[in-house]
Design a protein around this motif. Structure first.
Motif, PDB file in Angstrom:
ATOM      1  N   ASP A 256       0.935  -1.207  -0.009  1.00  0.00           N
ATOM      2  CA  ASP A 256       0.045  -0.132  -0.156  1.00  0.00           C
ATOM      3  C   ASP A 256       0.694   1.146  -0.091  1.00  0.00           C
ATOM      4  O   ASP A 256       0.467   2.375  -0.562  1.00  0.00           O
ATOM      5  N   ALA A 257       1.967   1.134   0.474  1.00  0.00           N
ATOM      6  CA  ALA A 257       2.892   2.396   0.662  1.00  0.00           C
ATOM      7  C   ALA A 257       3.396   2.669  -0.599  1.00  0.00           C
ATOM      8  O   ALA A 257       3.630   3.897  -0.895  1.00  0.00           O
ATOM      9  N   ARG A 258       3.229   1.947  -1.938  1.00  0.00           N
ATOM     10  CA  ARG A 258       3.812   2.228  -2.985  1.00  0.00           C
ATOM     11  C   ARG A 258       2.627   2.118  -4.190  1.00  0.00           C
ATOM     12  O   ARG A 258       2.874   2.967  -5.119  1.00  0.00           O
ATOM     13  N   ILE A 259       1.668   1.555  -3.843  1.00  0.00           N
ATOM     14  CA  ILE A 259       0.735   1.138  -5.232  1.00  0.00           C
ATOM     15  C   ILE A 259      -0.671   1.773  -4.722  1.00  0.00           C
ATOM     16  O   ILE A 259      -0.932   1.259  -3.425  1.00  0.00           O
ATOM     17  N   ASP A 260      -1.268   2.628  -5.546  1.00  0.00           N
ATOM     18  CA  ASP A 260      -2.694   2.975  -4.960  1.00  0.00           C
ATOM     19  C   ASP A 260      -3.870   2.334  -5.729  1.00  0.00           C
ATOM     20  O   ASP A 260      -3.686   1.928  -6.788  1.00  0.00           O
ATOM     21  N   THR A 261      -4.752   1.846  -4.821  1.00  0.00           N
ATOM     22  CA  THR A 261      -5.682   1.009  -5.071  1.00  0.00           C
ATOM     23  C   THR A 261      -7.027   1.462  -4.138  1.00  0.00           C
ATOM     24  O   THR A 261      -6.801   2.242  -3.378  1.00  0.00           O
ATOM     25  N   GLU A 262      -8.103   1.045  -4.703  1.00  0.00           N
ATOM     26  CA  GLU A 262      -9.256   1.441  -4.052  1.00  0.00           C
ATOM     27  C   GLU A 262      -9.475   0.644  -2.496  1.00  0.00           C
ATOM     28  O   GLU A 262     -10.156   1.230  -1.546  1.00  0.00           O
ATOM     29  N   GLN A 263      -8.707  -0.257  -2.376  1.00  0.00           N
ATOM     30  CA  GLN A 263      -8.513  -1.092  -1.160  1.00  0.00           C
ATOM     31  C   GLN A 263      -7.375  -0.494  -0.122  1.00  0.00           C
ATOM     32  O   GLN A 263      -7.367  -1.052   0.893  1.00  0.00           O
ATOM     33  N   LYS A 264      -6.821   0.466  -0.438  1.00  0.00           N
ATOM     34  CA  LYS A 264      -5.697   0.917   0.295  1.00  0.00           C
ATOM     35  C   LYS A 264      -6.244   1.044   1.652  1.00  0.00           C
ATOM     36  O   LYS A 264      -7.034   1.856   1.841  1.00  0.00           O
ATOM     37  N   GLY A 265      -5.206   0.643   2.618  1.00  0.00           N
ATOM     38  CA  GLY A 265      -5.562   0.842   3.971  1.00  0.00           C
ATOM     39  C   GLY A 265      -6.596  -0.329   4.504  1.00  0.00           C
ATOM     40  O   GLY A 265      -6.263  -0.326   5.826  1.00  0.00           O
ATOM     41  N   LEU A 266      -7.124  -1.138   3.933  1.00  0.00           N
ATOM     42  CA  LEU A 266      -7.706  -2.160   4.319  1.00  0.00           C
ATOM     43  C   LEU A 266      -6.705  -3.187   4.933  1.00  0.00           C
ATOM     44  O   LEU A 266      -5.672  -3.509   4.290  1.00  0.00           O
TER      45      LEU A 266
END
Length: 407
Positions: free
Chosen positions: A328-338
């Motif tokens: 998540d620190a490097r790739i942006d997705t809609e699920q980031k942070g879950l």
């Protein structure tokens, strides 16, 4: 014409003609690029190897904690086979059942703090349970209006037509609690069918659903297969961790294949609902037929329960979370942070297979997903992170994705 002779309207809940026509082009293209039907063996180092020597990390695998190859689970399956001397009794458990099956259910009941009944798979569990919810036999004797979440897994949506033969069936927009509450206001008895954690990421709004249950007596059915083992002190999963107890208006189903590391499924009832469990064993379709969990699956699941009762479970859960945060620190997705390990990296329908092929050549198998698996505008690469993946490989995966400039 008498009402019973009127032909029912077709394709109210499924339309295979449309789905196959649209989806086939993408599956054929995926297969033509060598990204479907791959034949490979899993090595002790966690990498797969094809016959021509290509090595890759499988990032389309649901074994999020890498327990499926754990030596203790493998030996548990072998010990059970040696002890009982039979792979499968091939008889309904209503008539004859193995002592080990009851031992497993007692172990899982203690682990998940619920009355647990097993099944050969979560799909078989849904096939048995959903029609009995629709008929009222598992929903306190009254036929409910059955509401399926729009994004409910195909293994549940498949039974909409069967449920509709018993009662009224509706489809709610995804996680739309206003829609659901409106249905509850109009109907005395309502059942809601959804995933606890969705296969494309995200989860059900457990707190809001429990509030609706408290207010209206809503019956809840969750398939929480994707969070079992990765969430909870004993791996009880997202939904079970979110509720104080499983009550008589809640059923939770979860596979024992994915992060749990064995095979079969667990069905969690309220601890006082032996009547529900017995009804299911007698009338629950596949659960009443001659296909209980086989001996190896029971032995492996018993061994997995021991791991879930040990400090090793927390160690693997924490390792998985580190890999998720690193990604998540490097790739942006809609699920980031879950906290769940599924990430969908968006790509166009035209480009998604080429990107998947580049990743595969670099040693990462990541599933391209497209309609009808996802909505037409939601194509992408479904990345399924695992605890056993070295951090250096997570970084290399991110490097490869970034090089393709997907976002």
């Amino acid at each position: 014409m008498p009402d019973d002779l009127i032909a029912p309207r077709r394709n109210q809940f499924m339309n295979n003609e449309k789905a196959v026509a649209i989806g086939s082009r993408f599956w054929e293209e995926t297969a033509a690029h060598g990204l479907a039907g791959i034949v490979a063996s899993l090595g002790k180092d966690g990498y797969f190897t094809t016959d021509n020597g290509h090595r890759f990390v499988n990032l389309s695998c649901c074994s999020y904690l890498d327990l499926d190859s754990h030596p203790h689970i493998i030996q548990g399956a072998i010990r059970a086979l040696e002890k009982y001397g039979v792979l499968d009794h091939c008889i309904s458990r209503v008539r004859v059942q193995m002592p080990a099956l009851l031992e497993l259910e007692d172990s899982l009941s203690s682990l998940f703090r619920a009355k647990v009944v097993t099944a050969i798979s979560a799909s078989a569990a849904s096939a048995g349970i959903l029609p009995l919810i629709a008929s009222g036999h598992l929903a306190n004797g009254e036929k409910p209006v059955v509401v399926f979440d729009k994004n409910a897994h195909f293994s549940m949506n498949l039974y909409k037509a069967v449920c509709a033969d018993e009662t009224e069936v509706l489809t709610a927009p995804h996680n739309d609690m206003n829609f659901l509450e409106d249905v509850c206001k109009k109907h005395k008895n309502v059942a809601y069918i959804c995933d606890g954690t969705y296969s494309m990421g995200g989860h059900a709004p457990a707190e809001e659903l429990l509030a609706l249950q408290e207010k209206y007596g809503l019956f809840l059915y969750f398939d929480d297969s994707h969070s079992l083992s990765i969430v909870g002190e004993k791996g009880e999963g997202y939904i079970r961790s979110s509720i104080q107890e499983v009550n008589d208006r809640t059923i939770i189903v979860a596979t024992l294949n994915k992060a749990y590391g064995a095979a079969g499924a667990a069905i969690m009832f309220g601890p006082k609902r032996s009547d529900q469990a017995l009804t299911l064993e007698r009338f629950g379709g596949p659960l009443a037929w001659s296909q209980p969990m086989n001996t190896a699956a029971i032995g492996g699941a018993l061994a997995a329960a021991e791991i879930h009762n040990s400090p090793e479970l927390k160690e693997r859960q924490e390792k998985l979370q580190r890999n998720i945060k690193l990604f998540d620190a490097r790739i942006d997705t809609e699920q980031k942070g879950l906290q769940f390990p599924i990430r969908v990296v968006r790509a166009s329908h035209e480009n998604v297979i080429n990107v998947g092929l580049d990743l595969y050549r670099q040693g990462f198998y990541v599933s391209p997903v497209f309609f009808p698996i996802v909505a037409r505008d939601k194509a992408g690469l479904r990345v399924m992170l695992r605890a056993g993946m070295p951090e250096s490989e997570v970084q290399r995966l991110c490097d490869t994705i970034l090089r393709n400039k997907l976002f």
